[in-house]
Design a protein around this motif. Structure first.
Motif, PDB file in Angstrom:
ATOM      1  N   LEU A   1       1.547 -13.727  12.681  1.00  0.00           N
ATOM      2  CA  LEU A   1       2.722 -12.873  12.507  1.00  0.00           C
ATOM      3  C   LEU A   1       2.369 -11.583  11.767  1.00  0.00           C
ATOM      4  O   LEU A   1       3.073 -10.587  11.861  1.00  0.00           O
ATOM      5  CB  LEU A   1       3.792 -13.610  11.687  1.00  0.00           C
ATOM      6  CG  LEU A   1       4.566 -14.743  12.374  1.00  0.00           C
ATOM      7  CD1 LEU A   1       5.214 -15.643  11.324  1.00  0.00           C
ATOM      8  CD2 LEU A   1       5.624 -14.169  13.305  1.00  0.00           C
TER       9      LEU A   1
ATOM     10  N   TYR B   1      17.559 -12.716   1.872  1.00  0.00           N
ATOM     11  CA  TYR B   1      16.256 -13.345   1.590  1.00  0.00           C
ATOM     12  C   TYR B   1      16.054 -13.401   0.069  1.00  0.00           C
ATOM     13  O   TYR B   1      15.448 -12.526  -0.541  1.00  0.00           O
ATOM     14  CB  TYR B   1      15.120 -12.586   2.294  1.00  0.00           C
ATOM     15  CG  TYR B   1      13.845 -13.407   2.365  1.00  0.00           C
ATOM     16  CD1 TYR B   1      13.753 -14.520   3.202  1.00  0.00           C
ATOM     17  CD2 TYR B   1      12.746 -13.090   1.582  1.00  0.00           C
ATOM     18  CE1 TYR B   1      12.607 -15.289   3.255  1.00  0.00           C
ATOM     19  CE2 TYR B   1      11.583 -13.852   1.626  1.00  0.00           C
ATOM     20  CZ  TYR B   1      11.520 -14.948   2.465  1.00  0.00           C
ATOM     21  OH  TYR B   1      10.372 -15.713   2.505  1.00  0.00           O
TER      22      TYR B   1
ATOM     23  N   ASN C   1       4.606 -22.996   4.251  1.00  0.00           N
ATOM     24  CA  ASN C   1       4.273 -22.772   5.667  1.00  0.00           C
ATOM     25  C   ASN C   1       3.182 -23.721   6.168  1.00  0.00           C
ATOM     26  O   ASN C   1       2.873 -23.752   7.357  1.00  0.00           O
ATOM     27  CB  ASN C   1       3.883 -21.314   5.922  1.00  0.00           C
ATOM     28  CG  ASN C   1       4.988 -20.331   5.532  1.00  0.00           C
ATOM     29  OD1 ASN C   1       4.731 -19.313   4.930  1.00  0.00           O
ATOM     30  ND2 ASN C   1       6.233 -20.670   5.844  1.00  0.00           N
TER      31      ASN C   1
ATOM     32  N   TYR D   1      16.905 -16.956   6.813  1.00  0.00           N
ATOM     33  CA  TYR D   1      16.038 -16.850   7.988  1.00  0.00           C
ATOM     34  C   TYR D   1      16.784 -16.351   9.226  1.00  0.00           C
ATOM     35  O   TYR D   1      16.238 -16.376  10.328  1.00  0.00           O
ATOM     36  CB  TYR D   1      15.356 -18.204   8.257  1.00  0.00           C
ATOM     37  CG  TYR D   1      14.391 -18.564   7.144  1.00  0.00           C
ATOM     38  CD1 TYR D   1      13.053 -18.178   7.217  1.00  0.00           C
ATOM     39  CD2 TYR D   1      14.824 -19.222   5.997  1.00  0.00           C
ATOM     40  CE1 TYR D   1      12.178 -18.466   6.196  1.00  0.00           C
ATOM     41  CE2 TYR D   1      13.950 -19.517   4.964  1.00  0.00           C
ATOM     42  CZ  TYR D   1      12.625 -19.136   5.067  1.00  0.00           C
ATOM     43  OH  TYR D   1      11.764 -19.415   4.045  1.00  0.00           O
TER      44      TYR D   1
ATOM     45  N   THR E   1      14.455 -10.341  10.561  1.00  0.00           N
ATOM     46  CA  THR E   1      13.683 -11.573  10.746  1.00  0.00           C
ATOM     47  C   THR E   1      13.437 -11.834  12.231  1.00  0.00           C
ATOM     48  O   THR E   1      12.339 -12.242  12.626  1.00  0.00           O
ATOM     49  CB  THR E   1      14.421 -12.765  10.100  1.00  0.00           C
ATOM     50  OG1 THR E   1      14.616 -12.465   8.714  1.00  0.00           O
ATOM     51  CG2 THR E   1      13.625 -14.048  10.224  1.00  0.00           C
TER      52      THR E   1
ATOM     53  N   PHE F   1      10.731  -9.536  13.321  1.00  0.00           N
ATOM     54  CA  PHE F   1       9.457 -10.019  12.772  1.00  0.00           C
ATOM     55  C   PHE F   1       8.898 -11.143  13.639  1.00  0.00           C
ATOM     56  O   PHE F   1       7.717 -11.129  14.026  1.00  0.00           O
ATOM     57  CB  PHE F   1       9.717 -10.490  11.340  1.00  0.00           C
ATOM     58  CG  PHE F   1       8.557 -11.166  10.660  1.00  0.00           C
ATOM     59  CD1 PHE F   1       7.363 -10.504  10.442  1.00  0.00           C
ATOM     60  CD2 PHE F   1       8.670 -12.483  10.208  1.00  0.00           C
ATOM     61  CE1 PHE F   1       6.299 -11.130   9.798  1.00  0.00           C
ATOM     62  CE2 PHE F   1       7.617 -13.104   9.556  1.00  0.00           C
ATOM     63  CZ  PHE F   1       6.431 -12.429   9.357  1.00  0.00           C
TER      64      PHE F   1
ATOM     65  N   ILE G   1      11.148 -22.468  12.741  1.00  0.00           N
ATOM     66  CA  ILE G   1      11.312 -21.162  13.383  1.00  0.00           C
ATOM     67  C   ILE G   1      10.647 -21.172  14.756  1.00  0.00           C
ATOM     68  O   ILE G   1       9.497 -21.600  14.896  1.00  0.00           O
ATOM     69  CB  ILE G   1      10.743 -20.044  12.490  1.00  0.00           C
ATOM     70  CG1 ILE G   1      11.462 -20.055  11.126  1.00  0.00           C
ATOM     71  CG2 ILE G   1      10.903 -18.673  13.153  1.00  0.00           C
ATOM     72  CD1 ILE G   1      10.747 -19.332  10.035  1.00  0.00           C
TER      73      ILE G   1
ATOM     74  N   GLU H   1       6.763 -21.069  13.176  1.00  0.00           N
ATOM     75  CA  GLU H   1       6.547 -21.386  11.762  1.00  0.00           C
ATOM     76  C   GLU H   1       7.496 -22.465  11.276  1.00  0.00           C
ATOM     77  O   GLU H   1       8.616 -22.581  11.757  1.00  0.00           O
ATOM     78  CB  GLU H   1       6.742 -20.138  10.879  1.00  0.00           C
ATOM     79  CG  GLU H   1       6.296 -20.400   9.448  1.00  0.00           C
ATOM     80  CD  GLU H   1       6.367 -19.169   8.557  1.00  0.00           C
ATOM     81  OE1 GLU H   1       5.296 -18.644   8.234  1.00  0.00           O
ATOM     82  OE2 GLU H   1       7.468 -18.756   8.208  1.00  0.00           O
TER      83      GLU H   1
ATOM     84  N   SER I   1       8.936 -23.709   7.338  1.00  0.00           N
ATOM     85  CA  SER I   1       8.946 -23.331   5.925  1.00  0.00           C
ATOM     86  C   SER I   1       9.493 -24.520   5.142  1.00  0.00           C
ATOM     87  O   SER I   1      10.709 -24.711   5.059  1.00  0.00           O
ATOM     88  CB  SER I   1       9.793 -22.073   5.734  1.00  0.00           C
ATOM     89  OG  SER I   1       9.635 -21.561   4.434  1.00  0.00           O
TER      90      SER I   1
END
Ligand code: TRP
Length: 321
Positions: free
Chosen positions: A40, A58, A167, A207, A214, A217, A253, A281, A283
């Protein structure tokens, strides 16, 4: 003023390009398609992540910075003089400044990041602002082994903020921490940020921000594949998806395909069904006790822990055996 190239020591151990290609081809060959989250952070991805850290939803960055500011004198007292600070995933090196300002004559700062341009800029800026500090920048994938400068006169401290530890899967986290514990043995310590379990709606918002930063991203991964690996993803045919999996205590994610389609990567074709997901991902969130047990299993002695008043985020000082 010293010329830029003399301000810092720079080591380029960046993973070769074929690693990205291999990871994508391998990840797309699995029943649950996936791309490892470290990819990423290309140039654009690193910029977008810095933007995420400023978003109202966030909370982790803000909360961790406030914890550092509030308790850094205690942290500095536990660390002592002449320390060698090693930061994994240093990004813009913003958080470490709070710590450096409180430490007693810090000796060296070793910044490790996979994003080369951001790393170099941030290390040079930091070296200018802290002329007494030896600044070393290492462009590397810190999930693999890489050489570190020898320890100095004071404590060797690994700084790992941002809950990046989340992560990793818990098993990977234990393995990673065990490696750190080995590197830090004989009096070293780790100062690590860990996001805490909390009301899922707070996590969900963090998120799924309202500005869509996000989402940009996450979807930037497809742009990166298009550019670097000759991909032909149409970004309008995908969406960002993030939700809290309560049973597993983690945000998951994905990039979701909005229709049935075929995509090409480096001349290879892959089929995606409507609603099929590419995992990008996880988290993981921990309670304070869950994380301390994990650290202990990894060979650390959990020492102090600092938590904000709302119980959102924690910073742990772990001592190596
Ligand atoms: N380490 C960050 C976290 O888990 C990374 C992150 C934040 C992230 N938002 C994201 C990764 C969205 C992928 C997609 O909080």
């Amino acid at each position: 003023m010293k010329p830029t190239q003399d301000l810092i020591e720079f080591h380029d151990l960046a993973p070769p390009q074929e690693r990205f290609l291999d990871a994508v081809l391998e990840g797309f060959g699995r029943p649950q398609k996936q791309i490892p989250c470290k990819f990423l952070y290309d140039q654009r991805g690193s910029e977008l992540f810095e933007e995420i850290c400023e978003l109202p939803e966030y909370y982790p960055t803000r909360t961790e910075m406030a914890l550092l500011e509030r308790y850094r004198a205690d942290m500095a007292a536990a660390i002592g003089p002449y320390c060698q600070l090693i930061e994994f995933g240093s990004g813009a090196s913003r958080k470490v400044r709070l710590l450096l300002d409180a430490l007693d004559r810090p000796g060296a700062y070793v910044a490790v990041d996979i994003s080369k341009v951001l790393l170099r800029q941030s290390a040079v800026a930091l070296a200018r602002d802290y002329p007494e500090l030896d600044v070393v920048a290492i462009c590397a994938d810190y999930t693999r082994e890489f050489p570190l400068p020898p320890p100095g006169a004071g404590m060797r401290v690994a700084f790992f903020p941002g809950s990046t530890i989340g992560n990793f899967t818990p098993a990977e986290a234990e393995h990673f921490l065990a490696n750190c514990a080995r590197t830090l043995r004989g009096g070293g310590a780790m100062l690590i940020g860990v996001d805490l379990k909390k009301n899922p709606s707070v996590l969900h918002a963090a998120y799924n921000d309202s500005l869509g930063v996000t989402a940009d991203f996450n979807l930037n991964l497809l742009t990166r594949i298009n550019r670097e690996l000759g991909g032909d993803f149409d970004l309008d045919r995908f969406r960002h998806l993030a939700f809290y999996n309560d049973a597993r205590g983690r945000i998951e994610i994905y990039i979701e395909s909005l229709r049935e389609q075929t995509v090409a990567v480096a001349g290879r074709k892959f089929h995606l069904g409507k609603g099929e997901r590419i995992h990008t991902e996880d988290s993981c969130k921990y309670s304070v006790d869950e994380f301390r047990s994990l650290a202990q299993r990894s060979g650390f002695i959990p020492s102090a822990v600092w938590v904000d008043g709302q119980g959102l985020f924690s910073l742990h000082l772990l001592r190596a055996r």
